[in-house]
Design an enzyme around this catalytic site. Structure first.
Site, PDB file in Angstrom:
ATOM      1  N   GLU A  29     -27.478   6.875 127.821  1.00 40.86           N
ATOM      2  CA  GLU A  29     -27.528   6.614 126.377  1.00 40.86           C
ATOM      3  C   GLU A  29     -28.589   7.554 125.832  1.00 40.86           C
ATOM      4  O   GLU A  29     -29.781   7.350 126.065  1.00 40.86           O
ATOM      5  CB  GLU A  29     -27.913   5.156 126.091  1.00 40.86           C
ATOM      6  CG  GLU A  29     -26.919   4.127 126.584  1.00 40.86           C
ATOM      7  CD  GLU A  29     -25.628   4.076 125.774  1.00 40.86           C
ATOM      8  OE1 GLU A  29     -25.478   4.855 124.815  1.00 40.86           O
ATOM      9  OE2 GLU A  29     -24.763   3.259 126.129  1.00 40.86           O
ATOM     10  N   LYS A  66     -38.107   1.397 135.508  1.00 43.53           N
ATOM     11  CA  LYS A  66     -39.235   2.303 135.206  1.00 43.53           C
ATOM     12  C   LYS A  66     -39.392   2.287 133.690  1.00 43.53           C
ATOM     13  O   LYS A  66     -38.639   2.924 132.967  1.00 43.53           O
ATOM     14  CB  LYS A  66     -38.911   3.713 135.694  1.00 43.53           C
ATOM     15  CG  LYS A  66     -40.125   4.566 136.042  1.00 43.53           C
ATOM     16  CD  LYS A  66     -41.135   4.761 134.925  1.00 43.53           C
ATOM     17  CE  LYS A  66     -40.758   5.926 134.014  1.00 43.53           C
ATOM     18  NZ  LYS A  66     -41.675   6.014 132.824  1.00 43.53           N
ATOM     19  N   GLU A  95     -32.648  16.676 117.169  1.00 43.38           N
ATOM     20  CA  GLU A  95     -33.103  15.316 116.883  1.00 43.38           C
ATOM     21  C   GLU A  95     -34.628  15.322 116.659  1.00 43.38           C
ATOM     22  O   GLU A  95     -35.374  15.735 117.536  1.00 43.38           O
ATOM     23  CB  GLU A  95     -32.764  14.410 118.073  1.00 43.38           C
ATOM     24  CG  GLU A  95     -33.124  12.965 117.835  1.00 43.38           C
ATOM     25  CD  GLU A  95     -32.892  12.091 119.072  1.00 43.38           C
ATOM     26  OE1 GLU A  95     -33.256  12.522 120.179  1.00 43.38           O
ATOM     27  OE2 GLU A  95     -32.362  10.984 118.908  1.00 43.38           O
ATOM     28  N   CYS A 155     -32.410   5.893 117.891  1.00 40.16           N
ATOM     29  CA  CYS A 155     -31.406   6.862 118.358  1.00 40.16           C
ATOM     30  C   CYS A 155     -30.220   6.937 117.406  1.00 40.16           C
ATOM     31  O   CYS A 155     -29.616   7.983 117.224  1.00 40.16           O
ATOM     32  CB  CYS A 155     -30.947   6.487 119.754  1.00 40.16           C
ATOM     33  SG  CYS A 155     -30.267   4.820 119.855  1.00 40.16           S
TER      34      CYS A 155
HETATM   35  P1  NAD Z   1     -37.591  10.674 127.225  1.00 42.14           P
HETATM   36  O1  NAD Z   1     -36.332  11.321 127.674  1.00 42.14           O
HETATM   37  O2  NAD Z   1     -38.803  11.519 127.066  1.00 42.14           O
HETATM   38  O3  NAD Z   1     -38.023   9.501 128.240  1.00 42.14           O
HETATM   39  C1  NAD Z   1     -37.204   8.411 128.527  1.00 42.14           C
HETATM   40  C2  NAD Z   1     -37.629   7.810 129.855  1.00 42.14           C
HETATM   41  O4  NAD Z   1     -37.411   8.780 130.881  1.00 42.14           O
HETATM   42  C3  NAD Z   1     -39.109   7.433 129.949  1.00 42.14           C
HETATM   43  O5  NAD Z   1     -39.244   6.239 130.695  1.00 42.14           O
HETATM   44  C4  NAD Z   1     -39.721   8.584 130.712  1.00 42.14           C
HETATM   45  O6  NAD Z   1     -40.870   8.225 131.446  1.00 42.14           O
HETATM   46  C5  NAD Z   1     -38.587   8.930 131.676  1.00 42.14           C
HETATM   47  N1  NAD Z   1     -38.622  10.301 132.199  1.00 42.14           N
HETATM   48  C6  NAD Z   1     -39.218  11.400 131.666  1.00 42.14           C
HETATM   49  N2  NAD Z   1     -39.019  12.464 132.465  1.00 42.14           N
HETATM   50  C7  NAD Z   1     -38.277  12.035 133.510  1.00 42.14           C
HETATM   51  C8  NAD Z   1     -37.739  12.675 134.666  1.00 42.14           C
HETATM   52  N3  NAD Z   1     -37.935  13.975 134.907  1.00 42.14           N
HETATM   53  N4  NAD Z   1     -36.994  11.938 135.527  1.00 42.14           N
HETATM   54  C9  NAD Z   1     -36.778  10.635 135.290  1.00 42.14           C
HETATM   55  N5  NAD Z   1     -37.281   9.970 134.224  1.00 42.14           N
HETATM   56  C10 NAD Z   1     -38.017  10.668 133.350  1.00 42.14           C
HETATM   57  O7  NAD Z   1     -37.240   9.920 125.887  1.00 42.14           O
HETATM   58  P2  NAD Z   1     -38.239   9.142 124.945  1.00 42.14           P
HETATM   59  O8  NAD Z   1     -39.035  10.127 124.175  1.00 42.14           O
HETATM   60  O9  NAD Z   1     -38.934   8.082 125.722  1.00 42.14           O
HETATM   61  O10 NAD Z   1     -37.193   8.406 123.976  1.00 42.14           O
HETATM   62  C11 NAD Z   1     -36.616   9.012 122.875  1.00 42.14           C
HETATM   63  C12 NAD Z   1     -35.212   9.466 123.185  1.00 42.14           C
HETATM   64  O11 NAD Z   1     -34.417   8.364 123.624  1.00 42.14           O
HETATM   65  C13 NAD Z   1     -34.506   9.981 121.946  1.00 42.14           C
HETATM   66  O12 NAD Z   1     -33.766  11.126 122.277  1.00 42.14           O
HETATM   67  C14 NAD Z   1     -33.585   8.837 121.565  1.00 42.14           C
HETATM   68  O13 NAD Z   1     -32.480   9.214 120.786  1.00 42.14           O
HETATM   69  C15 NAD Z   1     -33.197   8.324 122.903  1.00 42.14           C
HETATM   70  N6  NAD Z   1     -32.679   6.947 122.812  1.00 42.14           N
HETATM   71  C16 NAD Z   1     -31.347   6.720 122.993  1.00 42.14           C
HETATM   72  C17 NAD Z   1     -30.821   5.428 122.866  1.00 42.14           C
HETATM   73  C18 NAD Z   1     -29.359   5.152 123.026  1.00 42.14           C
HETATM   74  O14 NAD Z   1     -29.006   3.990 123.238  1.00 42.14           O
HETATM   75  N7  NAD Z   1     -28.491   6.129 122.902  1.00 42.14           N
HETATM   76  C19 NAD Z   1     -31.688   4.378 122.579  1.00 42.14           C
HETATM   77  C20 NAD Z   1     -33.037   4.649 122.395  1.00 42.14           C
HETATM   78  C21 NAD Z   1     -33.525   5.931 122.517  1.00 42.14           C
END
Ligand code: NAD
Length: 488
Positions: free
Chosen positions: A256, A181, A388, A289
């Site tokens: 992650e 997804k 963050e 991140c």
């Molecule tokens: P997000 O949590 O909003 O979304 C991530 C993914 O989850 C998207 O595909 C989104 O559509 C999906 N999603 C949203 N709601 C959901 C639900 N209820 N159930 C299942 N899936 C759902 O995060 P974002 O804004 O896309 O990304 C930024 C975040 O990701 C930051 O917190 C960043 O630190 C983190 N991040 C972590 C790493 C790592 O390796 N630790 C790497 C990149 C980004």
């Protein structure tokens, strides 16, 4: 609706990829480019029905893919990597238009890494997974790494295809089949990648993509009983919803998540290097991140360090990420830009100072740009020091001793990474020993090796990835014990 799109000269299908076929949905969502706000197209908006179909296709394909073994799978996976390498330019152009990250880093770093994500884990499964035999009272234990089933993979937008293939690689190499997804703010490269898998001869159903919103397609995947492994990369609030959904089926999770990592500058640091490493925390417009956004600087050198950082930041060229000369591109989405602005406004209101930046940039041609920002004088425990931001916003605090530096660094609910700038190895080892973080960089930043463990402590994640740690998650590790009594 759902017609093939042409974006940055690349043809890309905005529909789902299920069982080796393109499948549309009646509903769509609109995809914008962060560069100028242009509408790139309408993308299929999947939900429970599409996720059901994709998981069913992945389950059907699983036994055949599992039976191929690491070598058979590796041949196809290498072909996928070859095709990605042959089309780096297309992937780079498409990703930049879609998520606004720099074209030059997509060309030279990110897309080659996408191919490596596939190649490395294919080879690891063939050559490096150990199958130790050992004796217990004359019995022989044989450890094996079995395919686990369908891996559900949910990814964010800040490095969409790199982060997706970092999970797809080991999942497929382990013999799992996959339902991906992609992020709704940058969905396109996942679709092009699906074309590549077909071209490489990956059997239908081994890799599937369901496009859609997190609360619809993402939630349906997280709660699906047919999913054997669930990998989620994203924010902490979403992770909590995903964990709740997965709990019903006790689906094993790999998380992650976010960070609020420190960059610690000791009084014996090379200040030129410290300023350089601090300025790198603005990379990808702060949407990283791992970014060490909390600058913790020894009091005695703080003024000079701040001056050098400001100088470096003056050299940062902000603008269209397709331009080779650009260092800093846009934020992903107007809603994200507003969120960042909100953080800075509240920090100001709470008495912190904005040393530089702190506002939107209005570039030629529109787009969602925010100036690299430094906040000083924020009160201990305030939002800007604890939450963050995920934008180009750093904070600076000072300390007077190693112990104080360690205490400040660890004063967070996160534990993803830490960067330490220090002039003495013994001191660096002493400090690192006490830092809570999955990765610590000493006098460097962002050096990654796929053999190394990667992941977050505390709320930054669950589990580790890279090398054998990825297979610990995607494989079903099994021990078979043979009796010494022969075959009777
Ligand atoms: P997000 O949590 O909003 O979304 C991530 C993914 O989850 C998207 O595909 C989104 O559509 C999906 N999603 C949203 N709601 C959901 C639900 N209820 N159930 C299942 N899936 C759902 O995060 P974002 O804004 O896309 O990304 C930024 C975040 O990701 C930051 O917190 C960043 O630190 C983190 N991040 C972590 C790493 C790592 O390796 N630790 C790497 C990149 C980004």
């Amino acid at each position: 609706m759902n017609d093939v799109l042409e974006v940055a000269g690349v043809h890309v299908d905005p529909r789902h990829w299920i069982g080796g076929e393109r499948v549309g949905s009646a509903e769509t969502f609109t995809n914008l480019s962060p560069i100028d706000g242009a509408v790139l197209g309408e993308i299929s908006r999947g939900g429970a029905a599409e996720v059901d179909a994709a998981v069913a296709a992945a389950r059907t394909a699983f036994p055949g893919w599992a039976r191929l073994g690491p070598k058979g799978r590796g041949e196809i996976l290498h072909r996928i990597a070859d095709l990605v390498e042959a089309r780096v330019e297309e992937f780079a152009q498409l990703e930049t238009r879609d998520n606004g990250s720099l074209l030059r880093s997509h060309r030279r770093g990110v897309m080659p890494r996408v191919a490596l994500n596939i190649r490395f884990f294919a080879d690891y499964a063939i050559n490096d997974l150990s199958h130790p035999d050992f004796e217990t009272r004359g019995h022989t234990n044989v450890v094996s790494w079995d395919p686990a089933g369908v891996a559900g993979i949910i990814t964010p937008w800040n490095a969409p295809l790199m982060l997706a293939t970092w999970r797809i690689g080991p999942a497929l190499a382990a013999g799992d089949t996959v339902v991906l997804k992609p992020p709704e703010w940058a969905p396109l490269t996942a679709s092009l990648f699906a074309d590549i898998t077909a071209e490489a001869g990956l059997p239908p159903g081994v890799f599937n993509v369901v496009q859609g919103l997190g609360i619809e397609a993402g939630a349906a995947l997280a709660s699906h009983p047919g999913v054997a492994r669930l990998s989620f990369t994203g924010s902490v609030p979403t992770a909590k919803a995903v964990a709740r959904a997965a709990a019903e089926n006790l689906t094993p999770l790999s998380f992650e998540l976010g960070g609020k990592s420190p960059t610690i500058v000791m009084d014996d640091a090379d200040l030129g290097l410290a300023a350089e490493l601090a300025a790198e925390q603005y990379d990808n417009a702060g949407q990283v991140c791992l970014a060490g956004t909390r600058l913790l600087v020894h009091e005695s050198i703080a003024a000079e360090f701040a001056e050098r950082l400001a100088e470096k930041v003056r050299d940062i060229r902000q603008g269209d990420p397709r331009d080779e000369a650009t260092d800093l591109g846009p934020q992903i989405h107007p809603a994200h830009l507003e969120r960042i602005e909100g953080f800075v406004e509240r920090a100001r209101r709470d008495g912190a100072q904005v040393a530089f930046g702190g506002e939107r940039i209005e570039p030629v041609g529109g787009g969602f740009y925010f100036a690299p920002t430094l906040i000083t004088g924020a009160a201990a425990g305030s939002e800007i020091l604890t939450q963050e931001v995920f934008g180009p916003v750093l904070t600076m605090q000072t300390f007077n001793s190693e112990d104080e530096a360690i205490a400040l660094a660890n004063n967070t609910e996160f534990g993803l990474a830490a960067t330490l700038v220090c002039g003495d190895r013994a001191r660096a080892e002493r400090i690192s020993e006490h830092l809570v973080a999955g990765t610590i960089w000493v006098n460097c930043f962002f050096v990654r090796d796929l053999r190394a463990p990667f992941g977050g402590s505390r709320k930054s994640g669950i589990g580790r990835e890279g090398g054998v740690w990825s297979f610990d998650f995607y494989a079903d590790v099994k021990n078979t014990v043979f009796s010494p009594n022969g075959w009777r």
